[in-house]
Design an enzyme around this catalytic site. Structure first.
Site, PDB file in Angstrom:
ATOM      1  N   ASP A   1      10.868   3.584   7.828  1.00  0.00           N
ATOM      2  CA  ASP A   1      11.070   4.662   8.528  1.00  0.00           C
ATOM      3  C   ASP A   1       9.937   5.075   9.454  1.00  0.00           C
ATOM      4  O   ASP A   1       8.682   4.351   9.511  1.00  0.00           O
ATOM      5  CB  ASP A   1      11.006   6.164   7.513  1.00  0.00           C
ATOM      6  CG  ASP A   1       9.986   5.935   6.157  1.00  0.00           C
ATOM      7  OD1 ASP A   1       9.144   5.001   6.552  1.00  0.00           O
ATOM      8  OD2 ASP A   1      10.025   6.534   5.314  1.00  0.00           O
TER       9      ASP A   1
ATOM     10  N   ASN B   1       9.764  14.522  -4.797  1.00  0.00           N
ATOM     11  CA  ASN B   1      11.109  15.110  -5.056  1.00  0.00           C
ATOM     12  C   ASN B   1      12.050  14.029  -5.121  1.00  0.00           C
ATOM     13  O   ASN B   1      13.348  14.323  -4.918  1.00  0.00           O
ATOM     14  CB  ASN B   1      11.273  16.014  -3.633  1.00  0.00           C
ATOM     15  CG  ASN B   1      11.444  15.187  -2.363  1.00  0.00           C
ATOM     16  OD1 ASN B   1      11.222  13.964  -2.294  1.00  0.00           O
ATOM     17  ND2 ASN B   1      11.588  15.819  -1.169  1.00  0.00           N
TER      18      ASN B   1
ATOM     19  N   HIS C   1      12.633  11.276  -3.148  1.00  0.00           N
ATOM     20  CA  HIS C   1      13.180  10.502  -2.152  1.00  0.00           C
ATOM     21  C   HIS C   1      12.687   9.372  -1.909  1.00  0.00           C
ATOM     22  O   HIS C   1      11.644   8.795  -2.582  1.00  0.00           O
ATOM     23  CB  HIS C   1      12.625  11.375  -0.563  1.00  0.00           C
ATOM     24  CG  HIS C   1      11.133  11.360  -0.327  1.00  0.00           C
ATOM     25  ND1 HIS C   1      10.700  12.195   0.497  1.00  0.00           N
ATOM     26  CD2 HIS C   1      10.373  10.207  -0.559  1.00  0.00           C
ATOM     27  CE1 HIS C   1       9.315  11.700   1.048  1.00  0.00           C
ATOM     28  NE2 HIS C   1       9.306  10.639   0.188  1.00  0.00           N
TER      29      HIS C   1
ATOM     30  N   GLU D   1      15.823  12.665   2.064  1.00  0.00           N
ATOM     31  CA  GLU D   1      15.451  13.404   1.108  1.00  0.00           C
ATOM     32  C   GLU D   1      16.666  14.113   0.301  1.00  0.00           C
ATOM     33  O   GLU D   1      17.700  13.858   0.415  1.00  0.00           O
ATOM     34  CB  GLU D   1      15.099  14.729   1.962  1.00  0.00           C
ATOM     35  CG  GLU D   1      14.135  14.478   2.971  1.00  0.00           C
ATOM     36  CD  GLU D   1      12.610  14.392   2.340  1.00  0.00           C
ATOM     37  OE1 GLU D   1      12.393  14.284   1.270  1.00  0.00           O
ATOM     38  OE2 GLU D   1      11.640  14.714   3.206  1.00  0.00           O
TER      39      GLU D   1
HETATM   40  P1  PGA Z   1       3.060   7.810  -1.368  1.00  0.00           P
HETATM   41  O1  PGA Z   1       4.422   8.238  -0.591  1.00  0.00           O
HETATM   42  O2  PGA Z   1       3.028   6.414  -1.623  1.00  0.00           O
HETATM   43  O3  PGA Z   1       2.012   8.385  -0.306  1.00  0.00           O
HETATM   44  O4  PGA Z   1       3.022   8.760  -2.537  1.00  0.00           O
HETATM   45  C1  PGA Z   1       5.655   7.506  -1.048  1.00  0.00           C
HETATM   46  C2  PGA Z   1       6.937   8.439  -0.653  1.00  0.00           C
HETATM   47  O5  PGA Z   1       6.858   9.574  -0.308  1.00  0.00           O
HETATM   48  O6  PGA Z   1       7.772   7.653  -0.452  1.00  0.00           O
END
Ligand code: PGA
Length: 243
Positions: A67, A134, A136, A141
């Site tokens: 992404d 959450n 995702h 999302e």
């Molecule tokens: P993080 O993010 O590794 O910084 O916790 C993971 C994500 O949001 O997919």
């Protein structure tokens, strides 16, 4: 889903690094989707160390970043393009690497071209993922269709809050991103999801034990035939003894 519980963040990173090395040595021309974020940080350092000591060769490996923020210059240190170059790509020699262009004039076209490029490269052999609080994966999302391909998405309040912690105050936090879709990710022959820390415990429980629902995007992974989940004790803390 194959759940691999390990002690701590360092063990998550070590295990993930070892699986990546295995897959690269098992197959030539591997195509891999890579995540950004805090979770994979140490895994990238370990992979770079292995490369520098001559134990692994990435020259046949094709990389697709999962992404990128919309409107973010790739040179911006907070862009995902910068992240993946800085942590990994500039240290190793790879065959080809791609990151969605968040500055594209026609974003829908950029998404279609990204999806096409993945197909042209023979689809993903391996997708490495983190998970949001959450649930995702990538920037898919809650509420994202399980049929989604690479697309532009509005970031949720929770994601903006989680990620804005790392942004300087004078930089507006992006509200949109380009992400591989859930169908794109599910098309990978193998998936490895990494999670560490208490703040992921609820999402991990729902992903593994909850119903498969678009409200918790990662729950789709329950239906993947070859998915390894590597979690530390804190991320596993709400699973009980059920797995
Ligand atoms: P993080 O993010 O590794 O910084 O916790 C993971 C994500 O949001 O997919």
């Amino acid at each position: 889903m194959n759940i691999l519980r390990v002690r701590d963040y360092a063990s998550v990173s070590e295990k993930a690094k070892n699986i990546v090395l295995d897959r690269i040595s098992d197959f030539s021309d591997t195509t891999i989707a890579l995540p950004t974020g805090n979770t994979p940080d140490m895994m990238y350092s370990l992979l770079v160390k292995e490369y520098q000591s001559g134990k692994v060769d990435f020259s046949d490996v094709v990389i697709f970043n999962l992404d990128e923020y919309v409107g973010m210059d790739p040179e911006n240190p907070y862009s995902y393009n910068y992240y993946i170059h800085n942590r990994f790509l500039k240290h190793v020699k790879t065959e080809r690497s791609y990151v969605p262009n968040g500055l594209a004039e026609d974003l829908d076209r950029e998404c279609e071209a990204y999806e096409d490029k993945i197909k042209e490269e023979g689809n993903l052999d391996l997708a490495l993922l983190g998970i949001g609080r959450n649930g995702h994966i990538g920037f898919n999302e809650p509420g994202t269709s399980f049929d989604s391909l690479t697309h532009v998405t509005d970031l949720s309040e929770d994601t903006m809050e989680a990620n804005a912690r790392f942004f300087p105050r004078d930089l507006d936090f992006p509200e949109k991103a380009i992400t591989m879709g859930l169908k794109t990710i599910m098309g990978a022959r193998e998936i490895i999801l990494l999670a560490s820390g208490n703040e992921k415990a609820n999402a991990i429980r729902e992903m593994i034990l909850g119903e498969v629902t678009e409200n918790l995007p990662a729950s789709i992974l329950q239906t993947h035939k070859n998915c390894n989940v590597i979690i530390d004790g804190d991320a596993a803390s709400l699973l009980g003894n059920s797995t």
